[in-house]
Design a protein around this motif. Sequence first.
Motif, PDB file in Angstrom:
ATOM      1  N   THR A   1       1.419   4.235 -10.425  1.00 39.21           N
ATOM      2  CA  THR A   1       0.373   3.238 -10.670  1.00 39.21           C
ATOM      3  C   THR A   1       0.452   2.117  -9.640  1.00 39.21           C
ATOM      4  O   THR A   1      -0.585   1.658  -9.120  1.00 39.21           O
ATOM      5  CB  THR A   1       0.511   2.645 -12.083  1.00 39.21           C
ATOM      6  OG1 THR A   1       0.355   3.691 -13.042  1.00 39.21           O
ATOM      7  CG2 THR A   1      -0.543   1.572 -12.327  1.00 39.21           C
ATOM      8  N   LYS A   2       1.654   1.691  -9.311  1.00 40.02           N
ATOM      9  CA  LYS A   2       1.847   0.621  -8.328  1.00 40.02           C
ATOM     10  C   LYS A   2       1.330   1.044  -6.957  1.00 40.02           C
ATOM     11  O   LYS A   2       0.660   0.269  -6.262  1.00 40.02           O
ATOM     12  CB  LYS A   2       3.337   0.272  -8.250  1.00 40.02           C
ATOM     13  CG  LYS A   2       3.656  -0.854  -7.288  1.00 40.02           C
ATOM     14  CD  LYS A   2       5.146  -1.150  -7.298  1.00 40.02           C
ATOM     15  CE  LYS A   2       5.479  -2.262  -6.297  1.00 40.02           C
ATOM     16  NZ  LYS A   2       6.947  -2.550  -6.297  1.00 40.02           N
ATOM     17  N   ILE A   3       1.615   2.289  -6.559  1.00 39.40           N
ATOM     18  CA  ILE A   3       1.156   2.803  -5.262  1.00 39.40           C
ATOM     19  C   ILE A   3      -0.364   2.881  -5.233  1.00 39.40           C
ATOM     20  O   ILE A   3      -1.009   2.465  -4.267  1.00 39.40           O
ATOM     21  CB  ILE A   3       1.764   4.191  -4.985  1.00 39.40           C
ATOM     22  CG1 ILE A   3       3.277   4.083  -4.809  1.00 39.40           C
ATOM     23  CG2 ILE A   3       1.138   4.818  -3.736  1.00 39.40           C
ATOM     24  CD1 ILE A   3       3.983   5.424  -4.740  1.00 39.40           C
ATOM     25  N   ARG A   4      -0.944   3.405  -6.306  1.00 41.64           N
ATOM     26  CA  ARG A   4      -2.403   3.550  -6.377  1.00 41.64           C
ATOM     27  C   ARG A   4      -3.090   2.176  -6.337  1.00 41.64           C
ATOM     28  O   ARG A   4      -4.076   1.982  -5.607  1.00 41.64           O
ATOM     29  CB  ARG A   4      -2.784   4.311  -7.645  1.00 41.64           C
ATOM     30  CG  ARG A   4      -4.248   4.707  -7.718  1.00 41.64           C
ATOM     31  CD  ARG A   4      -4.552   5.463  -8.990  1.00 41.64           C
ATOM     32  NE  ARG A   4      -3.973   6.801  -8.992  1.00 41.64           N
ATOM     33  CZ  ARG A   4      -2.903   7.165  -9.699  1.00 41.64           C
ATOM     34  NH1 ARG A   4      -2.294   6.267 -10.476  1.00 41.64           N
ATOM     35  NH2 ARG A   4      -2.448   8.396  -9.656  1.00 41.64           N
ATOM     36  N   ASP A   5      -2.563   1.233  -7.105  1.00 40.74           N
ATOM     37  CA  ASP A   5      -3.152  -0.111  -7.145  1.00 40.74           C
ATOM     38  C   ASP A   5      -3.050  -0.799  -5.789  1.00 40.74           C
ATOM     39  O   ASP A   5      -3.975  -1.510  -5.368  1.00 40.74           O
ATOM     40  CB  ASP A   5      -2.458  -0.967  -8.210  1.00 40.74           C
ATOM     41  CG  ASP A   5      -2.788  -0.518  -9.630  1.00 40.74           C
ATOM     42  OD1 ASP A   5      -3.734   0.281  -9.789  1.00 40.74           O
ATOM     43  OD2 ASP A   5      -2.090  -0.954 -10.560  1.00 40.74           O
TER      44      ASP A   5
ATOM     45  N   ASN B   1       8.097   8.606  -1.467  1.00 43.20           N
ATOM     46  CA  ASN B   1       8.138   7.378  -2.261  1.00 43.20           C
ATOM     47  C   ASN B   1       8.920   7.564  -3.553  1.00 43.20           C
ATOM     48  O   ASN B   1       9.743   6.714  -3.922  1.00 43.20           O
ATOM     49  CB  ASN B   1       6.721   6.911  -2.584  1.00 43.20           C
ATOM     50  CG  ASN B   1       5.928   6.568  -1.347  1.00 43.20           C
ATOM     51  OD1 ASN B   1       4.948   7.228  -1.031  1.00 43.20           O
ATOM     52  ND2 ASN B   1       6.347   5.541  -0.616  1.00 43.20           N
ATOM     53  N   ILE B   2       8.665   8.663  -4.236  1.00 45.65           N
ATOM     54  CA  ILE B   2       9.355   8.922  -5.498  1.00 45.65           C
ATOM     55  C   ILE B   2      10.852   9.091  -5.271  1.00 45.65           C
ATOM     56  O   ILE B   2      11.683   8.576  -6.025  1.00 45.65           O
ATOM     57  CB  ILE B   2       8.768  10.175  -6.190  1.00 45.65           C
ATOM     58  CG1 ILE B   2       7.321   9.917  -6.625  1.00 45.65           C
ATOM     59  CG2 ILE B   2       9.631  10.584  -7.382  1.00 45.65           C
ATOM     60  CD1 ILE B   2       7.168   8.828  -7.656  1.00 45.65           C
TER      61      ILE B   2
ATOM     62  N   ILE C   1      -5.812   0.572  -3.522  1.00 46.45           N
ATOM     63  CA  ILE C   1      -7.140   0.051  -3.886  1.00 46.45           C
ATOM     64  C   ILE C   1      -7.271  -1.408  -3.480  1.00 46.45           C
ATOM     65  O   ILE C   1      -8.307  -1.840  -2.951  1.00 46.45           O
ATOM     66  CB  ILE C   1      -7.367   0.232  -5.395  1.00 46.45           C
ATOM     67  CG1 ILE C   1      -7.462   1.723  -5.739  1.00 46.45           C
ATOM     68  CG2 ILE C   1      -8.637  -0.504  -5.837  1.00 46.45           C
ATOM     69  CD1 ILE C   1      -7.551   2.024  -7.207  1.00 46.45           C
ATOM     70  N   LYS C   2      -6.217  -2.176  -3.684  1.00 42.34           N
ATOM     71  CA  LYS C   2      -6.230  -3.586  -3.283  1.00 42.34           C
ATOM     72  C   LYS C   2      -6.393  -3.709  -1.774  1.00 42.34           C
ATOM     73  O   LYS C   2      -7.136  -4.561  -1.273  1.00 42.34           O
ATOM     74  CB  LYS C   2      -4.940  -4.270  -3.737  1.00 42.34           C
ATOM     75  CG  LYS C   2      -4.909  -5.756  -3.413  1.00 42.34           C
ATOM     76  CD  LYS C   2      -3.618  -6.399  -3.906  1.00 42.34           C
ATOM     77  CE  LYS C   2      -3.599  -7.883  -3.550  1.00 42.34           C
ATOM     78  NZ  LYS C   2      -2.336  -8.536  -4.003  1.00 42.34           N
ATOM     79  N   GLY C   3      -5.705  -2.834  -1.036  1.00 40.10           N
ATOM     80  CA  GLY C   3      -5.818  -2.857   0.418  1.00 40.10           C
ATOM     81  C   GLY C   3      -7.227  -2.578   0.878  1.00 40.10           C
ATOM     82  O   GLY C   3      -7.728  -3.216   1.820  1.00 40.10           O
ATOM     83  N   LEU C   4      -7.901  -1.637   0.228  1.00 37.48           N
ATOM     84  CA  LEU C   4      -9.295  -1.337   0.560  1.00 37.48           C
ATOM     85  C   LEU C   4     -10.192  -2.535   0.280  1.00 37.48           C
ATOM     86  O   LEU C   4     -11.086  -2.869   1.072  1.00 37.48           O
ATOM     87  CB  LEU C   4      -9.772  -0.119  -0.233  1.00 37.48           C
ATOM     88  CG  LEU C   4      -9.215   1.236   0.211  1.00 37.48           C
ATOM     89  CD1 LEU C   4      -9.514   2.310  -0.833  1.00 37.48           C
ATOM     90  CD2 LEU C   4      -9.791   1.636   1.562  1.00 37.48           C
ATOM     91  N   GLN C   5      -9.948  -3.187  -0.843  1.00 36.66           N
ATOM     92  CA  GLN C   5     -10.746  -4.363  -1.206  1.00 36.66           C
ATOM     93  C   GLN C   5     -10.543  -5.493  -0.208  1.00 36.66           C
ATOM     94  O   GLN C   5     -11.495  -6.197   0.154  1.00 36.66           O
ATOM     95  CB  GLN C   5     -10.382  -4.817  -2.616  1.00 36.66           C
ATOM     96  CG  GLN C   5     -10.794  -3.835  -3.698  1.00 36.66           C
ATOM     97  CD  GLN C   5     -10.252  -4.189  -5.067  1.00 36.66           C
ATOM     98  OE1 GLN C   5      -9.307  -4.972  -5.186  1.00 36.66           O
ATOM     99  NE2 GLN C   5     -10.835  -3.620  -6.113  1.00 36.66           N
TER     100      GLN C   5
ATOM    101  N   VAL D   1      -8.393   6.796  -5.338  1.00 33.87           N
ATOM    102  CA  VAL D   1      -7.305   7.171  -4.437  1.00 33.87           C
ATOM    103  C   VAL D   1      -6.467   8.244  -5.106  1.00 33.87           C
ATOM    104  O   VAL D   1      -5.983   8.055  -6.229  1.00 33.87           O
ATOM    105  CB  VAL D   1      -6.431   5.953  -4.080  1.00 33.87           C
ATOM    106  CG1 VAL D   1      -5.248   6.386  -3.208  1.00 33.87           C
ATOM    107  CG2 VAL D   1      -7.252   4.890  -3.366  1.00 33.87           C
ATOM    108  N   PHE D   2      -6.307   9.385  -4.424  1.00 34.04           N
ATOM    109  CA  PHE D   2      -5.547  10.503  -4.970  1.00 34.04           C
ATOM    110  C   PHE D   2      -4.156  10.524  -4.339  1.00 34.04           C
ATOM    111  O   PHE D   2      -4.024  10.536  -3.109  1.00 34.04           O
ATOM    112  CB  PHE D   2      -6.269  11.824  -4.684  1.00 34.04           C
ATOM    113  CG  PHE D   2      -7.638  11.908  -5.302  1.00 34.04           C
ATOM    114  CD1 PHE D   2      -7.804  12.405  -6.586  1.00 34.04           C
ATOM    115  CD2 PHE D   2      -8.759  11.476  -4.599  1.00 34.04           C
ATOM    116  CE1 PHE D   2      -9.062  12.475  -7.166  1.00 34.04           C
ATOM    117  CE2 PHE D   2     -10.026  11.549  -5.160  1.00 34.04           C
ATOM    118  CZ  PHE D   2     -10.178  12.046  -6.453  1.00 34.04           C
ATOM    119  N   LEU D   3      -3.136  10.525  -5.172  1.00 33.98           N
ATOM    120  CA  LEU D   3      -1.753  10.550  -4.691  1.00 33.98           C
ATOM    121  C   LEU D   3      -1.310  11.999  -4.552  1.00 33.98           C
ATOM    122  O   LEU D   3      -1.366  12.762  -5.517  1.00 33.98           O
ATOM    123  CB  LEU D   3      -0.842   9.800  -5.664  1.00 33.98           C
ATOM    124  CG  LEU D   3      -1.304   8.397  -6.099  1.00 33.98           C
ATOM    125  CD1 LEU D   3      -0.231   7.728  -6.941  1.00 33.98           C
ATOM    126  CD2 LEU D   3      -1.670   7.536  -4.902  1.00 33.98           C
ATOM    127  N   VAL D   4      -0.846  12.363  -3.358  1.00 33.87           N
ATOM    128  CA  VAL D   4      -0.590  13.779  -3.068  1.00 33.87           C
ATOM    129  C   VAL D   4       0.719  13.966  -2.301  1.00 33.87           C
ATOM    130  O   VAL D   4       1.054  13.171  -1.418  1.00 33.87           O
ATOM    131  CB  VAL D   4      -1.752  14.373  -2.232  1.00 33.87           C
ATOM    132  CG1 VAL D   4      -1.418  15.775  -1.739  1.00 33.87           C
ATOM    133  CG2 VAL D   4      -3.032  14.395  -3.049  1.00 33.87           C
TER     134      VAL D   4
END
Length: 286
Positions: free
Chosen positions: A177-181, A160-161, A184-188, A199-202
Amino acid sequence: MEDQDDNDQIEKEVKEALQMDDRASAAAKIQQYLERDKNVSLNIAVTGESGSGKSTFVNAIRGVHVDDKGAAPTGCVETTMEATPYLHPNYPNVTVWDLPGIGTMKFPADKYLEKVDFEKFDFFIIISADRFTEYDVMLVKEIQRMKKKFYFVRSKIDDNIRNEKRKKAFDKEKTLTKIRDKCIKGLQEQGFESPEAQVFLVSSFDLHLYDFPLLEDTLERELPEHKRDVFMLAMPNSSLEMISKKKKAFQAKIKHFATLSASSVSELAEDAQRVLSKALSLNDAE
C-alpha cells in the motif's frame, strides 16, 4: 458488430455443409473459426525510463527467459536503442515492443515522441522501478491525446519486499500500500490527476504474485472485443485463473458449434482439443 457478422457467416457455411452431409467441409470451417484469432494483430508498447525493468517485463509477458533465443537483452544500463519488436514465440501476430528509455542522452524527452511511432500500438504499459516522473506524465498526456489506453506498472516489487522483510515490523500489505500510494502521489505532484489512474505492482520474475493478475483482468476488460481472445491466449499461464479463462473461452466456441448438428461433434472435439492443448501447453509459466 463486424465480429458477429463474421460468426454468422461461418455458422451459415457450417450448416450448409452439414445439410449436404459434407462433414469434412464443416469441420474445416469450424477449424477456421477456432484459429481465426491468429489473424488478429496485437501490438503492446512497453516504455519507461532506462533501468526500470522494461526488457525483463517484455520477456516475462511473452513467457521467455532472458537466456532464451529471441529474448530482449537486459542490463543495468540502457540496452534498448530503438523501438524493438519482439514477436510472441507461439502467437506471431502478437508483438511486444520494447521502447527506448525516455530522458537518456540518446533519447531526450523533447525528441522522444518524434522517434517513436505511437499510433501503431494498441495500448501502452509505462514501467517505473521507483516513482513516475515528469517524462512519464508527458508520455501519458500524448497517449491520452491519441485516445489510447495506458497502464502504470511499478516493477521490481520482489526487491522491495525482500528489503522490507529485514525490518522487525514488516507487514507485506502495508508495504504494498505504501509503494502504491507513493507512486500515485508522485504522479499527482507531476500534475497528473485522474480518478481512473491505477498503479499495478508487479514482479516480472513472479507474475502470479501482487497485481499482475489484476492487470491481466483490466486489459482483458478494456481491449476491443475482437482482441480479447488474442490477448488471453498470448499471456503466460501465470495462474490457475488464467488457465481457467483460456479453457472457458475455448469451451464457449465449442458449445456454439456443437449445437448445430450431432454429426459435427467428433470432428469439432478433435480440432478443439488440439488447439486447446497447444494454447495451454506451449505457453506454460515455469
